[in-house]
Design an enzyme around this catalytic site. Sequence first.
Site, PDB file in Angstrom:
ATOM      1  N   ASP A 123     -21.718  19.099  38.567  1.00  0.00           N
ATOM      2  CA  ASP A 123     -20.353  18.681  37.291  1.00  0.00           C
ATOM      3  C   ASP A 123     -19.902  17.938  38.036  1.00  0.00           C
ATOM      4  O   ASP A 123     -18.760  18.351  38.837  1.00  0.00           O
ATOM      5  CB  ASP A 123     -20.270  19.610  37.134  1.00  0.00           C
ATOM      6  CG  ASP A 123     -19.260  19.674  35.606  1.00  0.00           C
ATOM      7  OD1 ASP A 123     -18.886  18.197  35.325  1.00  0.00           O
ATOM      8  OD2 ASP A 123     -18.286  20.477  35.725  1.00  0.00           O
ATOM      9  N   SER A 169      -9.933  22.227  34.514  1.00  0.00           N
ATOM     10  CA  SER A 169     -12.029  21.339  34.824  1.00  0.00           C
ATOM     11  C   SER A 169     -11.132  20.267  35.872  1.00  0.00           C
ATOM     12  O   SER A 169     -10.539  19.217  35.743  1.00  0.00           O
ATOM     13  CB  SER A 169     -12.158  20.683  33.774  1.00  0.00           C
ATOM     14  OG  SER A 169     -13.230  22.624  33.335  1.00  0.00           O
ATOM     15  N   HIS A 185     -18.567  16.759  33.149  1.00  0.00           N
ATOM     16  CA  HIS A 185     -17.511  17.509  31.879  1.00  0.00           C
ATOM     17  C   HIS A 185     -16.444  16.908  31.554  1.00  0.00           C
ATOM     18  O   HIS A 185     -16.592  17.145  30.431  1.00  0.00           O
ATOM     19  CB  HIS A 185     -18.183  18.219  31.909  1.00  0.00           C
ATOM     20  CG  HIS A 185     -16.865  19.582  31.924  1.00  0.00           C
ATOM     21  ND1 HIS A 185     -17.070  20.176  33.423  1.00  0.00           N
ATOM     22  CD2 HIS A 185     -15.501  20.023  31.605  1.00  0.00           C
ATOM     23  CE1 HIS A 185     -15.611  20.913  33.302  1.00  0.00           C
ATOM     24  NE2 HIS A 185     -14.980  20.480  32.470  1.00  0.00           N
TER      25      HIS A 185
END
Length: 522
Positions: free
Chosen positions: A170, A282, A119
Site C-alpha cells: 500500500d 492514512s 489506497h
Amino acid sequence: RPARGISPGNIDPMVHGGGSPTYRDPVTRRGSALTSLLCALALTALTVSIAPSGQAQPAAVGSPAAAPRVINGDTGVAGQFPYLVPLLDARTYAKEGAFQAQFCGGTLTTPTTVVTAAHCVVAEESGEVTDPSDILIGFGHDLKSPGLRVVAVSAVTPSPAYQRRSAINDVAVLTLAEPVTDVPTLLPLSPEEAAAYLTPGAVLQVAGWGNVSTDGRQFPAIFKVGNLVLFPDSTCGGGESFVLNGVKFLGFGPGDADVASMLCAAGTTAAGKRVDSCQGDSGGPVIAGTGAAARLIGIVSWGEACASDYPGVYTRVPAEYSFLAEQGAATAKPPTVAPAITVTPASGAIDVSFTAAADGGVVATFAATALDPVTGVATNCFATPAPGKSTATCSIVGLANGTAYQVTGFSGSPLGNSPVTAAVAATPVPVPVAGDIRRAKMLGGGKVRFTVTASQDNGAALTANRVVCQVPRSDRGVKAGAITDGVANLTGMRAIKYVCFVQAANEFGTDSSDAVIVKVRR
Ligand code: ARG
C-alpha cells in the site's frame, strides 16, 4: 470534506458492526464509507450511493464504548515533522479550504516527491487512479492557518504491486509540479538499514490530521502525534497477541496481515489508554530514529477500527524501497547543513563530538580539522555514526600543548559534504590522564584496598591522585584515598554499593577514569 460536518455517531456499520478481526478497511477514512470518497476521490459516485451525504446512521452494534481519543496522541507543534504533509482534495480546497479538503497524509521524501498510501489515490472498487489535478499538497502544520502553502501534483503513481483487497504494498508516489527545496525531507528506510531500525519494541511516532475519536468523528486542525512501539512480526500475520505496558493487544493472522509488506504497531499512554492512527491519517508517516537518523519506516495503511484490541497496520517501507527508488522518491541526498560540534581540549589532543543536522541528508563520516594558525598545519580526525545514530566523537591527536588551534568540522557523504562549521578555538593543555582501577580487595572493617595503574602527569606535576568512591547517581557518601605506589586504602566504607574511579589533577585540569562498581562486604 463532508465528514467534518456530520454529527458523531455516524459510524460505518462495515467497520464497527462487522467487527471481525479479519476485516480490513484500507480505504475508508473518517470512520465511514461516506468518507472514502475523500480517501479515494474517484469513488465519489459509488460511495455517495452507499451512504448518502449527511445521513446520520445509528451507532452500530459492536461499536466500541466511548473511548477517549491520531487516537490518544499529542498535538503537534510548528516545525515538528516538517516533511509531514496533508493531501488535499483540490475541488474542496477551492470551495471550503484545507481543513475540509484534507483526506490523507503523506511524507516529503525528496524536494519533488511525496510518499503516501496507494489506497489514498486508488479507488477501492474500480482501481481507478486519482488524477493529479484533483490533489494538492499542503505545507504547514495547521490546516486552518491562512499561511498554509499548497503545491500542485504532476503525477500520481501507485505501486504496480498494490493489491486493493489485501492492502499489500500500500504505497504510492506523488510527484510535485514544482520542487519544494526549503522543507526538510525524510528519507525512506532502506533494506540495508532495516535491521538496525526494525527491532521489536523500537520507539516509533505516527502523525496526521486523522480522526481523534474512536466512536465518532472529530478532526484536528493541527496534526496529532502518536507514540507507538513496533510489534513483533509474530503479531503481524502470525496471530500472536502482545502485551504492552500491561495492555493486551491481539495479533493479526496470516490471512489478515502480510508481514513481508506490513508492520504492526500500537502504543499506550501512561494511563494505559491505547494509542493508534485512525481514518484520515492514512498515507502519513511512521517515523523511527531521531534527528538526522530519523527515517520513514511505515505508512499508515489500515486497522481494525481505531485503538481497538488490535495494533494499527502500516506499509513496511524497506519492502517498497525499490519502487520508491525507481520513482526517485528514495534518493539519498548529501548533508546540506553543518553538524553541531563541541570541542574539549586534552593533552596534545582535542576531543570533538558531532551531532548531524536533521536536514534529510545522509552522513557517512564526520570530519574535524585543527588548524594551527601560525604554521598553517592542519590535523584531522574522522568519526562514523553508528547505524540509527546521528552523533559520534573523535580525537585530533599529535597536537602541541599551549597552541591555540582553530577547530572546524563537517558532515561527509559520498554524494557530497555539508558546509564547514564556524571555527571554534581550542588549546590543548597538559591535563593529566587518570589511571584505572584494576582491583578492589575487601580488607574487612570497612576498609578496601584499591590497586590502580599509574596516572600520567603529562609534564605538570600531579596536585592530586586518588581513588574516589560515592553512592551511585548521587554525590553523597564520598570516600577518597590518596594513591601511593599504585595502591589506595579507603576506610569507613559501609556495606553498600559504590561507584569508584581514579581522579588525577595538575595545574591544567582534572581527569577521571571510567567508574567501576564496588560492593563492599563486611
Ligand atoms: N485506512 C485509514 C485511512 O484511510 C487508516 C486507518 C488506520 N487505522 C488504524 N486503526 N491504525 O485513513
